[in-house]
Write an enzyme that holds these catalytic residues in place. Structure first.
Site, PDB file in Angstrom:
ATOM      1  N   GLU A   1      41.875   6.104   8.258  1.00 22.52           N
ATOM      2  CA  GLU A   1      43.258   6.400   8.627  1.00 22.52           C
ATOM      3  C   GLU A   1      43.373   7.196   9.918  1.00 22.52           C
ATOM      4  O   GLU A   1      44.480   7.512  10.349  1.00 22.52           O
ATOM      5  CB  GLU A   1      43.928   7.159   7.485  1.00 22.52           C
ATOM      6  CG  GLU A   1      44.026   6.331   6.217  1.00 22.52           C
ATOM      7  CD  GLU A   1      44.650   7.108   5.072  1.00 22.52           C
ATOM      8  OE1 GLU A   1      45.043   8.273   5.267  1.00 22.52           O
ATOM      9  OE2 GLU A   1      44.751   6.536   3.977  1.00 22.52           O
TER      10      GLU A   1
ATOM     11  N   HIS B   1      39.045   8.448  14.322  1.00 25.32           N
ATOM     12  CA  HIS B   1      37.587   8.590  14.237  1.00 25.32           C
ATOM     13  C   HIS B   1      36.877   7.237  14.304  1.00 25.32           C
ATOM     14  O   HIS B   1      35.812   7.123  14.902  1.00 25.32           O
ATOM     15  CB  HIS B   1      37.224   9.334  12.952  1.00 25.32           C
ATOM     16  CG  HIS B   1      35.784   9.713  12.858  1.00 25.32           C
ATOM     17  ND1 HIS B   1      35.212  10.665  13.670  1.00 25.32           N
ATOM     18  CD2 HIS B   1      34.794   9.266  12.053  1.00 25.32           C
ATOM     19  CE1 HIS B   1      33.937  10.785  13.373  1.00 25.32           C
ATOM     20  NE2 HIS B   1      33.651   9.946  12.395  1.00 25.32           N
TER      21      HIS B   1
ATOM     22  N   CYS C   1      27.286   0.575   9.842  1.00 28.64           N
ATOM     23  CA  CYS C   1      28.546   0.015   9.352  1.00 28.64           C
ATOM     24  C   CYS C   1      29.642   1.059   9.522  1.00 28.64           C
ATOM     25  O   CYS C   1      29.557   2.153   8.959  1.00 28.64           O
ATOM     26  CB  CYS C   1      28.416  -0.386   7.888  1.00 28.64           C
ATOM     27  SG  CYS C   1      29.954  -1.030   7.202  1.00 28.64           S
ATOM     28  N   ILE C   2      30.650   0.693  10.309  1.00 27.38           N
ATOM     29  CA  ILE C   2      31.795   1.564  10.549  1.00 27.38           C
ATOM     30  C   ILE C   2      33.026   0.839  10.012  1.00 27.38           C
ATOM     31  O   ILE C   2      33.363  -0.249  10.474  1.00 27.38           O
ATOM     32  CB  ILE C   2      31.962   1.861  12.049  1.00 27.38           C
ATOM     33  CG1 ILE C   2      30.650   2.398  12.642  1.00 27.38           C
ATOM     34  CG2 ILE C   2      33.110   2.838  12.280  1.00 27.38           C
ATOM     35  CD1 ILE C   2      30.618   2.387  14.158  1.00 27.38           C
ATOM     36  N   ILE C   3      33.660   1.449   9.022  1.00 30.85           N
ATOM     37  CA  ILE C   3      34.846   0.851   8.403  1.00 30.85           C
ATOM     38  C   ILE C   3      36.063   1.693   8.791  1.00 30.85           C
ATOM     39  O   ILE C   3      36.040   2.918   8.659  1.00 30.85           O
ATOM     40  CB  ILE C   3      34.696   0.778   6.871  1.00 30.85           C
ATOM     41  CG1 ILE C   3      33.464  -0.068   6.502  1.00 30.85           C
ATOM     42  CG2 ILE C   3      35.966   0.203   6.234  1.00 30.85           C
ATOM     43  CD1 ILE C   3      33.112  -0.061   5.022  1.00 30.85           C
TER      44      ILE C   3
ATOM     45  N   ALA D   1      26.268   6.248  12.514  1.00 28.63           N
ATOM     46  CA  ALA D   1      26.226   5.394  13.707  1.00 28.63           C
ATOM     47  C   ALA D   1      26.093   6.189  15.000  1.00 28.63           C
ATOM     48  O   ALA D   1      25.467   5.720  15.953  1.00 28.63           O
ATOM     49  CB  ALA D   1      27.470   4.509  13.749  1.00 28.63           C
ATOM     50  N   LEU D   2      26.667   7.386  15.066  1.00 26.52           N
ATOM     51  CA  LEU D   2      26.555   8.177  16.291  1.00 26.52           C
ATOM     52  C   LEU D   2      25.137   8.672  16.541  1.00 26.52           C
ATOM     53  O   LEU D   2      24.779   8.969  17.684  1.00 26.52           O
ATOM     54  CB  LEU D   2      27.529   9.359  16.262  1.00 26.52           C
ATOM     55  CG  LEU D   2      29.002   8.991  16.440  1.00 26.52           C
ATOM     56  CD1 LEU D   2      29.885  10.219  16.269  1.00 26.52           C
ATOM     57  CD2 LEU D   2      29.241   8.337  17.794  1.00 26.52           C
ATOM     58  N   GLU D   3      24.339   8.740  15.505  1.00 31.24           N
ATOM     59  CA  GLU D   3      22.948   9.176  15.665  1.00 31.24           C
ATOM     60  C   GLU D   3      22.006   8.022  15.988  1.00 31.24           C
ATOM     61  O   GLU D   3      20.857   8.239  16.389  1.00 31.24           O
ATOM     62  CB  GLU D   3      22.470   9.894  14.401  1.00 31.24           C
ATOM     63  CG  GLU D   3      23.141  11.231  14.149  1.00 31.24           C
ATOM     64  CD  GLU D   3      24.571  11.120  13.629  1.00 31.24           C
ATOM     65  OE1 GLU D   3      25.398  11.940  14.071  1.00 31.24           O
ATOM     66  OE2 GLU D   3      24.868  10.231  12.805  1.00 31.24           O
TER      67      GLU D   3
ATOM     68  N   ARG E   1      29.958  -9.682   5.867  1.00 31.01           N
ATOM     69  CA  ARG E   1      29.127  -9.803   7.068  1.00 31.01           C
ATOM     70  C   ARG E   1      27.732  -9.209   6.931  1.00 31.01           C
ATOM     71  O   ARG E   1      26.877  -9.445   7.773  1.00 31.01           O
ATOM     72  CB  ARG E   1      29.840  -9.110   8.235  1.00 31.01           C
ATOM     73  CG  ARG E   1      31.045  -9.884   8.717  1.00 31.01           C
ATOM     74  CD  ARG E   1      31.992  -9.001   9.529  1.00 31.01           C
ATOM     75  NE  ARG E   1      33.112  -9.777  10.060  1.00 31.01           N
ATOM     76  CZ  ARG E   1      34.151 -10.196   9.355  1.00 31.01           C
ATOM     77  NH1 ARG E   1      34.220  -9.929   8.061  1.00 31.01           N
ATOM     78  NH2 ARG E   1      35.121 -10.895   9.916  1.00 31.01           N
TER      79      ARG E   1
END
EC number: 2.5.1.78
Length: 154
Positions: A89, A92, A84-86, A60-62, A131
């Site tokens: 812990e 980050h 998709c960012i899940i 996602a950062l790219e 989603r």
């Protein structure tokens, strides 16, 4: 919000549009489904296959970097960000979610090109799975609607 009332758009005609898609590979099982749903909806809305450019990036950062490269070409009526960012812990999750989202928004404003942001952020895999298809379709619809709106306003 699952099942939210998204209203009705009148101008969902993609026949003349050129669309760029940037897909993050991280959580690829989710992003591949996002991309397939997005592409299918673009085609359903009349966007020609040859007018869809689809590129892959590591995460996602790219995504904003590739979106910027596409925006600089000035060949696209709208762009779409898929990822998709899940939550894990560590902090980050917040960093990646906030920075990728801010980058996408900044590019849309700086280049005056609509960017449908479907980098989904979820607490767990089950939420992402729930989603993945709907958000891909939504991204295509947002891109077409906003491309048509900006054309009308120019």
């Amino acid at each position: 919000m699952f099942g939210a009332d998204k209203g009705t758009a009148d101008k969902l005609d993609g026949k003349k549009l050129h669309i760029g898609i940037v897909q993050a590979r991280f959580n690829e099982n989710i992003t591949n489904t996002l991309a397939a749903a997005c592409r299918a909806e673009l085609l359903r809305l009349g966007v020609q296959e040859k007018h869809i450019r689809h590129v892959l990036v590591p995460g996602a950062l790219e995504v904003p970097v590739a979106l910027q490269a596409l925006a600089e070409r000035d060949e696209y009526d709208a762009l779409i960000a898929l990822g998709c960012i899940i939550r894990g812990e560590t902090y980050h999750f917040e960093l990646v979610a906030n920075e990728s989202g801010a980058g996408v928004t900044r590019l849309a404003l700086d280049y005056q090109v609509p960017i449908a942001n479907a980098i989904i952020t979820t607490e767990n895999l089950d939420q992402a799975l729930a989603r993945q298809t709907e958000k891909g379709v939504d991204a295509a619809r947002v891109a077409v609607e906003m491309a048509n709106l900006l054309e009308e306003l120019s």
